[in-house]
Write an enzyme that holds these catalytic residues in place. Structure first.
Site, PDB file in Angstrom:
ATOM      1  CD  GLU A  21       7.965 -22.425   5.676  1.00  0.00           C
ATOM      2  OE1 GLU A  21       8.474 -23.397   5.085  1.00  0.00           O
ATOM      3  OE2 GLU A  21       7.689 -21.355   5.105  1.00  0.00           O
TER       4      GLU A  21
ATOM      5  CE  LYS B 177       1.667   3.896   7.988  1.00  0.00           C
ATOM      6  NZ  LYS B 177       1.982   2.485   8.164  1.00  0.00           N
TER       7      LYS B 177
ATOM      8  NE  ARG C 209      -3.240   5.872   5.284  1.00  0.00           N
ATOM      9  CZ  ARG C 209      -2.246   5.121   4.822  1.00  0.00           C
ATOM     10  NH1 ARG C 209      -1.859   5.247   3.580  1.00  0.00           N
ATOM     11  NH2 ARG C 209      -1.632   4.262   5.596  1.00  0.00           N
TER      12      ARG C 209
ATOM     13  NE  ARG D 267       4.104  -9.178   5.714  1.00  0.00           N
ATOM     14  CZ  ARG D 267       3.662  -8.543   4.626  1.00  0.00           C
ATOM     15  NH1 ARG D 267       3.627  -9.146   3.466  1.00  0.00           N
ATOM     16  NH2 ARG D 267       3.274  -7.297   4.719  1.00  0.00           N
TER      17      ARG D 267
ATOM     18  CB  SER E 289     -10.171  -5.613   7.702  1.00  0.00           C
ATOM     19  OG  SER E 289      -8.983  -5.936   8.425  1.00  0.00           O
TER      20      SER E 289
ATOM     21  CD  GLU F  28       4.536  -2.813  10.922  1.00  0.00           C
ATOM     22  OE1 GLU F  28       3.692  -2.134  11.515  1.00  0.00           O
ATOM     23  OE2 GLU F  28       4.433  -3.145   9.726  1.00  0.00           O
TER      24      GLU F  28
ATOM     25  CB  THR G 216      -0.927 -11.766   0.334  1.00  0.00           C
ATOM     26  OG1 THR G 216       0.072 -12.002   1.314  1.00  0.00           O
ATOM     27  CG2 THR G 216      -0.270 -11.407  -0.979  1.00  0.00           C
ATOM     28  CB  ILE G 217      -6.097 -12.313  -0.942  1.00  0.00           C
ATOM     29  CG1 ILE G 217      -5.363 -13.626  -1.216  1.00  0.00           C
ATOM     30  CG2 ILE G 217      -7.332 -12.120  -1.831  1.00  0.00           C
ATOM     31  CD1 ILE G 217      -5.011 -13.893  -2.639  1.00  0.00           C
ATOM     32  CD  GLU G 218      -7.748  -6.397   3.711  1.00  0.00           C
ATOM     33  OE1 GLU G 218      -8.573  -5.595   4.126  1.00  0.00           O
ATOM     34  OE2 GLU G 218      -6.524  -6.201   3.776  1.00  0.00           O
TER      35      GLU G 218
END
Ligand code: 0O2
Length: 208
Positions: free
Chosen positions: A41, A56, A59, A78, A115, A140, A153-155
């Site tokens: 879409e 990263k 980490r 994405r 999560s 990716e 997106t919110i998380e």
């Protein structure tokens, strides 16, 4: 490392994102112009900021000299789908492309993260040619529904806001919201055939 050095290192990733976004967007346009339902879409892409790459690497304990070999999402694309069923179609399209070599896949849709995160990830090797020559880079590809994308997106922004330490009560609410997203995707699947037919009808009338 110096700024010019990073520019050289990251130039192929910028180009990879641009090319991949163009290629996937072309698939969407071609399908619609042919009056066919598009499994994709919407297409988004980004090259990871240098500061995020360095964070990263730190980490994950990756030495700076090895970031391009050990960090796979410097180039990220994405692909947003309308329905869960579309995701496997998109995965098959990517697997069959001669210009994208699939290196690994992670199915966080079947195996949801603790999560509540759901998405399908593919790491590919993709060749680009810049003024510095030809290079195969990792990229990716995240494939998910619009509903999954809304949740993640919110998380993601909450993780950023709370520097990765989201309070327990908010985490619980996010997990409940993730269940609602799962249910919404399932309910939307029930009307997928009708929506596909309606879209093919409206795109079929598109101009040349
Ligand atoms: P950003 O800021 O989005 O770029 P690994 O495979 O374990 O070596 P990695 O990269 O942690 O390394 O793998 P994973 O788990 O597949 O995650 C890759 C990306 O998926 C993340 O990139 C996020 O974009 C997304 N992601 C993974 N888990 C979650 C989650 O729980 N919530 C959200 N919103 N997104 C997630 P970055 O670099 O972590 O972040």
């Amino acid at each position: 490392m110096e700024i010019q050095m990073w520019r050289e290192i990251l130039a192929p990733y910028d180009l990879a994102v641009q090319e991949l976004v163009l290629k996937f967007s072309s698939l969407v346009r071609e399908s619609r112009e042919a009056g066919k339902y598009s499994y994709i879409e919407r297409v988004d892409g980004r090259r990871k900021e240098l500061s995020s790459i360095l964070d990263k690497a730190k980490r994950k304990g990756v030495p700076i000299e090895q970031v391009t070999e050990k960090i796979y999402d410097i180039a990220g694309v994405r692909l947003i789908c309308e329905f869960v069923e579309d995701i496997s179609k998109v995965v098959d399209i990517i697997r069959s492309r001669p210009d994208m070599e699939v290196v690994s896949e992670k199915d966080y849709i079947t195996d949801e993260k603790p999560s509540g995160y759901r998405s399908y990830h593919m790491i590919i090797r993709y060749e680009v040619t810049t003024i510095y020559g030809s290079k195969k880079v990792y990229a990716e590809i995240q494939i998910r529904t619009m509903a999954m994308n809304f949740w993640s997106t919110i998380e993601h922004s909450l993780q950023y806001k709370y520097s990765g330490n989201v309070p327990d009560d908010i985490s619980e609410k996010l997990q409940m919201a993730a269940k609602s997203v799962y249910n919404l995707d399932n309910e939307m699947s029930l009307i997928r055939d009708d929506i596909m037919m309606a879209q093919e009808f409206s795109y079929g009338k598109a101009r040349i």
